[in-house]
Design a protein around this motif. Structure first.
Motif, PDB file in Angstrom:
ATOM      1  N   SER A  27       0.831  -1.210   0.000  1.00  0.00           N
ATOM      2  CA  SER A  27       0.000   0.000   0.000  1.00  0.00           C
ATOM      3  C   SER A  27       0.865   1.260   0.000  1.00  0.00           C
ATOM      4  CB  SER A  27      -0.944  -0.012   1.199  1.00  0.00           C
ATOM      5  OG  SER A  27      -0.216   0.249   2.380  1.00  0.00           O
ATOM      6  N   MET A  28       2.149   1.102   0.355  1.00  0.00           N
ATOM      7  CA  MET A  28       3.068   2.243   0.318  1.00  0.00           C
ATOM      8  C   MET A  28       3.806   2.337  -1.022  1.00  0.00           C
ATOM      9  SD  MET A  28       4.630   1.705   4.125  1.00  0.00           S
ATOM     10  CE  MET A  28       5.806   3.061   4.131  1.00  0.00           C
ATOM     11  N   GLY A  29       3.489   1.420  -1.933  1.00  0.00           N
ATOM     12  CA  GLY A  29       4.087   1.490  -3.257  1.00  0.00           C
ATOM     13  C   GLY A  29       5.280   0.572  -3.474  1.00  0.00           C
ATOM     14  N   PHE A  30       5.593  -0.247  -2.476  1.00  0.00           N
ATOM     15  CA  PHE A  30       6.711  -1.193  -2.656  1.00  0.00           C
ATOM     16  C   PHE A  30       6.168  -2.487  -3.261  1.00  0.00           C
ATOM     17  CE2 PHE A  30       8.106   1.530   0.916  1.00  0.00           C
ATOM     18  CZ  PHE A  30       9.276   2.022   0.361  1.00  0.00           C
ATOM     19  N   ASP A  31       5.820  -2.404  -4.543  1.00  0.00           N
ATOM     20  CA  ASP A  31       5.137  -3.522  -5.182  1.00  0.00           C
ATOM     21  C   ASP A  31       6.058  -4.706  -5.464  1.00  0.00           C
ATOM     22  OD1 ASP A  31       2.628  -2.206  -5.306  1.00  0.00           O
ATOM     23  OD2 ASP A  31       3.406  -0.976  -6.948  1.00  0.00           O
ATOM     24  N   GLU A  32       7.373  -4.482  -5.378  1.00  0.00           N
ATOM     25  CA  GLU A  32       8.300  -5.573  -5.666  1.00  0.00           C
ATOM     26  C   GLU A  32       8.419  -6.570  -4.527  1.00  0.00           C
ATOM     27  OE1 GLU A  32       9.098  -2.521  -4.679  1.00  0.00           O
ATOM     28  OE2 GLU A  32      11.262  -2.281  -4.307  1.00  0.00           O
TER      29      GLU A  32
ATOM     30  N   VAL B  53      19.402  -0.737  -6.651  1.00  0.00           N
ATOM     31  CA  VAL B  53      18.028  -0.271  -6.480  1.00  0.00           C
ATOM     32  C   VAL B  53      17.422  -0.923  -5.234  1.00  0.00           C
ATOM     33  CG1 VAL B  53      15.707  -0.308  -7.467  1.00  0.00           C
ATOM     34  CG2 VAL B  53      17.671   0.197  -8.925  1.00  0.00           C
ATOM     35  N   ALA B  54      17.627  -2.241  -5.097  1.00  0.00           N
ATOM     36  CA  ALA B  54      17.063  -2.972  -3.960  1.00  0.00           C
ATOM     37  C   ALA B  54      17.561  -2.381  -2.650  1.00  0.00           C
ATOM     38  CB  ALA B  54      17.429  -4.451  -4.062  1.00  0.00           C
ATOM     39  N   GLU B  55      18.850  -2.060  -2.601  1.00  0.00           N
ATOM     40  CA  GLU B  55      19.414  -1.524  -1.358  1.00  0.00           C
ATOM     41  C   GLU B  55      18.726  -0.216  -0.974  1.00  0.00           C
ATOM     42  OE1 GLU B  55      23.685  -1.522  -1.162  1.00  0.00           O
ATOM     43  OE2 GLU B  55      23.666  -0.182   0.571  1.00  0.00           O
ATOM     44  N   GLU B  56      18.564   0.643  -1.973  1.00  0.00           N
ATOM     45  CA  GLU B  56      17.904   1.923  -1.733  1.00  0.00           C
ATOM     46  C   GLU B  56      16.453   1.731  -1.285  1.00  0.00           C
ATOM     47  OE1 GLU B  56      19.408   4.719  -1.610  1.00  0.00           O
ATOM     48  OE2 GLU B  56      17.510   5.700  -1.096  1.00  0.00           O
ATOM     49  N   ARG B  57      15.755   0.811  -1.933  1.00  0.00           N
ATOM     50  CA  ARG B  57      14.341   0.559  -1.622  1.00  0.00           C
ATOM     51  C   ARG B  57      14.193  -0.045  -0.230  1.00  0.00           C
ATOM     52  NH1 ARG B  57      10.121   2.365  -4.756  1.00  0.00           N
ATOM     53  NH2 ARG B  57       9.042   0.353  -4.896  1.00  0.00           N
ATOM     54  N   VAL B  58      15.040  -1.002   0.111  1.00  0.00           N
ATOM     55  CA  VAL B  58      14.919  -1.649   1.422  1.00  0.00           C
ATOM     56  C   VAL B  58      15.259  -0.645   2.520  1.00  0.00           C
ATOM     57  CG1 VAL B  58      15.831  -3.463   2.932  1.00  0.00           C
ATOM     58  CG2 VAL B  58      15.354  -3.967   0.536  1.00  0.00           C
ATOM     59  N   ARG B  59      16.243   0.226   2.260  1.00  0.00           N
ATOM     60  CA  ARG B  59      16.568   1.260   3.243  1.00  0.00           C
ATOM     61  C   ARG B  59      15.331   2.145   3.501  1.00  0.00           C
ATOM     62  NH1 ARG B  59      21.466   2.254   4.372  1.00  0.00           N
ATOM     63  NH2 ARG B  59      22.216   1.682   2.310  1.00  0.00           N
ATOM     64  N   THR B  60      14.642   2.512   2.429  1.00  0.00           N
ATOM     65  CA  THR B  60      13.443   3.338   2.579  1.00  0.00           C
ATOM     66  C   THR B  60      12.353   2.590   3.349  1.00  0.00           C
ATOM     67  OG1 THR B  60      14.011   4.261   0.427  1.00  0.00           O
ATOM     68  CG2 THR B  60      11.857   4.836   1.311  1.00  0.00           C
ATOM     69  N   MET B  61      12.180   1.292   3.051  1.00  0.00           N
ATOM     70  CA  MET B  61      11.193   0.490   3.791  1.00  0.00           C
ATOM     71  C   MET B  61      11.514   0.481   5.281  1.00  0.00           C
ATOM     72  SD  MET B  61      10.813  -2.946   1.454  1.00  0.00           S
ATOM     73  CE  MET B  61      11.059  -2.788  -0.311  1.00  0.00           C
ATOM     74  N   CYS B  62      12.792   0.335   5.611  1.00  0.00           N
ATOM     75  CA  CYS B  62      13.202   0.313   7.023  1.00  0.00           C
ATOM     76  C   CYS B  62      12.895   1.652   7.681  1.00  0.00           C
ATOM     77  CB  CYS B  62      14.688   0.011   7.142  1.00  0.00           C
ATOM     78  SG  CYS B  62      15.105  -1.691   6.746  1.00  0.00           S
ATOM     79  N   GLU B  63      13.262   2.731   6.998  1.00  0.00           N
ATOM     80  CA  GLU B  63      13.080   4.063   7.573  1.00  0.00           C
ATOM     81  C   GLU B  63      11.600   4.390   7.772  1.00  0.00           C
ATOM     82  OE1 GLU B  63      15.251   6.505   8.481  1.00  0.00           O
ATOM     83  OE2 GLU B  63      17.081   5.401   8.027  1.00  0.00           O
ATOM     84  N   LYS B  64      10.766   3.939   6.815  1.00  0.00           N
ATOM     85  CA  LYS B  64       9.359   4.342   6.836  1.00  0.00           C
ATOM     86  C   LYS B  64       8.458   3.390   7.599  1.00  0.00           C
ATOM     87  CE  LYS B  64       8.953   7.199   2.719  1.00  0.00           C
ATOM     88  NZ  LYS B  64       8.307   7.330   1.404  1.00  0.00           N
ATOM     89  N   LEU B  65       8.796   2.100   7.614  1.00  0.00           N
ATOM     90  CA  LEU B  65       7.861   1.144   8.211  1.00  0.00           C
ATOM     91  C   LEU B  65       8.505   0.123   9.142  1.00  0.00           C
ATOM     92  CD1 LEU B  65       4.793   0.135   8.059  1.00  0.00           C
ATOM     93  CD2 LEU B  65       5.724  -1.675   6.606  1.00  0.00           C
TER      94      LEU B  65
END
Lengths: 81, 81
Positions: A27-32, B53-65
Protein backbone atom coordinates in the motif's frame (compact mmCIF):
# COMPACT_ATOMS: atom_id res chain seq x y z
CA UNK A 1 30.60 -15.24 25.21
CA UNK A 2 27.65 -14.09 23.20
CA UNK A 3 24.82 -16.12 21.65
CA UNK A 4 22.76 -14.83 18.75
CA UNK A 5 19.48 -16.70 18.38
CA UNK A 6 17.17 -16.56 15.36
CA UNK A 7 13.63 -17.85 15.76
CA UNK A 8 11.52 -18.12 12.61
CA UNK A 9 8.05 -19.42 11.83
CA UNK A 10 8.25 -22.80 10.10
CA UNK A 11 7.94 -22.83 6.30
CA UNK A 12 4.52 -24.48 6.25
CA UNK A 13 3.01 -22.33 9.02
CA UNK A 14 1.10 -19.15 8.17
CA UNK A 15 2.80 -15.91 9.25
CA UNK A 16 0.01 -13.32 9.69
CA UNK A 17 2.46 -10.65 10.90
CA UNK A 18 4.48 -11.10 7.70
CA UNK A 19 1.30 -10.91 5.62
CA UNK A 20 0.35 -7.65 7.36
CA UNK A 21 3.77 -6.12 6.71
CA UNK A 22 3.64 -7.25 3.08
CA UNK A 23 0.23 -5.59 2.70
CA UNK A 24 1.46 -2.38 4.31
CA UNK A 25 4.52 -2.27 2.03
CA UNK A 26 2.33 -2.80 -1.04
CA UNK A 27 0.00 0.00 0.00
CA UNK A 28 3.07 2.24 0.32
CA UNK A 29 4.09 1.49 -3.26
CA UNK A 30 6.71 -1.19 -2.66
CA UNK A 31 5.14 -3.52 -5.18
CA UNK A 32 8.30 -5.57 -5.67
CA UNK A 33 7.90 -7.13 -2.23
CA UNK A 34 6.87 -10.78 -2.32
CA UNK A 35 6.58 -13.05 0.68
CA UNK A 36 7.57 -11.54 4.04
CA UNK A 37 8.42 -13.73 7.03
CA UNK A 38 8.98 -12.24 10.44
CA UNK A 39 10.94 -13.81 13.23
CA UNK A 40 12.78 -12.95 16.41
CA UNK A 41 16.39 -12.08 16.85
CA UNK A 42 17.92 -12.37 20.32
CA UNK A 43 21.32 -11.53 21.71
CA UNK A 44 22.27 -13.23 24.97
CA UNK A 45 25.40 -12.46 26.93
CA UNK A 46 26.64 -15.63 28.60
CA UNK A 47 28.98 -15.75 31.56
CA UNK A 48 30.86 -18.81 30.34
CA UNK A 49 33.89 -19.52 28.19
CA UNK A 50 33.26 -23.14 27.32
CA UNK A 51 31.75 -23.18 23.82
CA UNK A 52 30.62 -26.81 24.03
CA UNK A 53 28.78 -26.26 27.31
CA UNK A 54 27.34 -22.98 26.02
CA UNK A 55 26.04 -24.68 22.87
CA UNK A 56 24.26 -27.35 24.89
CA UNK A 57 22.80 -24.76 27.30
CA UNK A 58 21.58 -22.40 24.58
CA UNK A 59 19.99 -25.32 22.75
CA UNK A 60 18.09 -26.19 25.94
CA UNK A 61 17.02 -22.53 26.40
CA UNK A 62 15.67 -22.51 22.85
CA UNK A 63 13.79 -25.80 23.29
CA UNK A 64 12.31 -24.82 26.66
CA UNK A 65 11.65 -21.10 26.37
CA UNK A 66 12.93 -19.10 23.43
CA UNK A 67 11.19 -20.97 20.60
CA UNK A 68 7.85 -22.70 20.32
CA UNK A 69 9.18 -25.73 18.46
CA UNK A 70 5.71 -26.79 17.33
CA UNK A 71 5.48 -23.87 14.93
CA UNK A 72 8.94 -22.29 15.04
CA UNK A 73 12.45 -23.18 13.97
CA UNK A 74 15.51 -21.81 15.69
CA UNK A 75 19.20 -21.54 15.02
CA UNK A 76 21.96 -19.83 16.93
CA UNK A 77 25.55 -18.72 16.69
CA UNK A 78 28.09 -18.40 19.47
CA UNK A 79 30.83 -15.82 19.52
CA UNK A 80 33.66 -15.89 22.03
CA UNK A 81 34.80 -12.69 23.68
CA UNK B 1 16.56 -11.38 -4.53
CA UNK B 2 16.12 -11.70 -0.82
CA UNK B 3 16.57 -9.10 1.91
CA UNK B 4 17.24 -10.07 5.51
CA UNK B 5 16.49 -7.22 7.90
CA UNK B 6 17.54 -7.05 11.55
CA UNK B 7 15.85 -4.51 13.79
CA UNK B 8 17.24 -4.08 17.31
CA UNK B 9 16.50 -1.76 20.21
CA UNK B 10 19.18 0.93 20.49
CA UNK B 11 21.93 0.35 23.05
CA UNK B 12 20.77 3.12 25.40
CA UNK B 13 17.07 2.22 25.25
CA UNK B 14 15.55 -0.14 27.83
CA UNK B 15 14.44 -3.51 26.47
CA UNK B 16 11.68 -4.77 28.80
CA UNK B 17 11.07 -7.87 26.69
CA UNK B 18 14.74 -8.80 27.01
CA UNK B 19 14.60 -8.20 30.76
CA UNK B 20 11.56 -10.50 31.02
CA UNK B 21 13.30 -13.26 29.09
CA UNK B 22 16.43 -12.85 31.20
CA UNK B 23 14.32 -13.19 34.37
CA UNK B 24 12.57 -16.26 33.02
CA UNK B 25 15.88 -17.90 32.09
CA UNK B 26 17.29 -17.18 35.57
CA UNK B 27 14.23 -18.69 37.22
CA UNK B 28 14.78 -21.80 35.08
CA UNK B 29 18.34 -22.17 36.37
CA UNK B 30 20.24 -20.56 33.49
CA UNK B 31 22.21 -18.33 35.82
CA UNK B 32 24.99 -17.71 33.30
CA UNK B 33 22.72 -15.50 31.22
CA UNK B 34 23.58 -11.82 31.39
CA UNK B 35 21.94 -9.09 29.35
CA UNK B 36 19.35 -10.20 26.81
CA UNK B 37 18.29 -7.97 23.90
CA UNK B 38 15.41 -8.91 21.66
CA UNK B 39 14.87 -7.68 18.16
CA UNK B 40 13.10 -8.55 14.96
CA UNK B 41 14.35 -10.59 12.07
CA UNK B 42 12.61 -10.24 8.72
CA UNK B 43 13.01 -11.99 5.41
CA UNK B 44 11.63 -10.19 2.36
CA UNK B 45 11.49 -11.68 -1.11
CA UNK B 46 12.01 -8.95 -3.67
CA UNK B 47 11.02 -9.14 -7.29
CA UNK B 48 14.06 -7.28 -8.55
CA UNK B 49 17.55 -8.14 -9.70
CA UNK B 50 19.23 -4.77 -9.35
CA UNK B 51 21.14 -4.83 -6.05
CA UNK B 52 21.70 -1.06 -5.98
CA UNK B 53 18.03 -0.27 -6.48
CA UNK B 54 17.06 -2.97 -3.96
CA UNK B 55 19.41 -1.52 -1.36
CA UNK B 56 17.90 1.92 -1.73
CA UNK B 57 14.34 0.56 -1.62
CA UNK B 58 14.92 -1.65 1.42
CA UNK B 59 16.57 1.26 3.24
CA UNK B 60 13.44 3.34 2.58
CA UNK B 61 11.19 0.49 3.79
CA UNK B 62 13.20 0.31 7.02
CA UNK B 63 13.08 4.06 7.57
CA UNK B 64 9.36 4.34 6.84
CA UNK B 65 7.86 1.14 8.21
CA UNK B 66 10.05 -1.69 9.41
CA UNK B 67 12.00 0.12 12.12
CA UNK B 68 11.10 2.87 14.53
CA UNK B 69 14.32 4.81 14.11
CA UNK B 70 13.76 6.84 17.27
CA UNK B 71 14.41 3.81 19.45
CA UNK B 72 15.56 1.12 17.03
CA UNK B 73 18.56 0.45 14.82
CA UNK B 74 18.34 -1.60 11.65
CA UNK B 75 20.70 -3.32 9.30
CA UNK B 76 20.07 -5.54 6.32
CA UNK B 77 21.72 -7.93 3.92
CA UNK B 78 20.80 -8.62 0.32
CA UNK B 79 21.25 -11.98 -1.33
CA UNK B 80 20.81 -12.47 -5.05
CA UNK B 81 19.01 -15.53 -6.33
Amino acid sequence: MKATVFVTVKENVLDPQGKAVQGALHSMGFDEVGEVRIGKYMELNLDTNDALVAEERVRTMCEKLLANTVIEDYRFELKGE
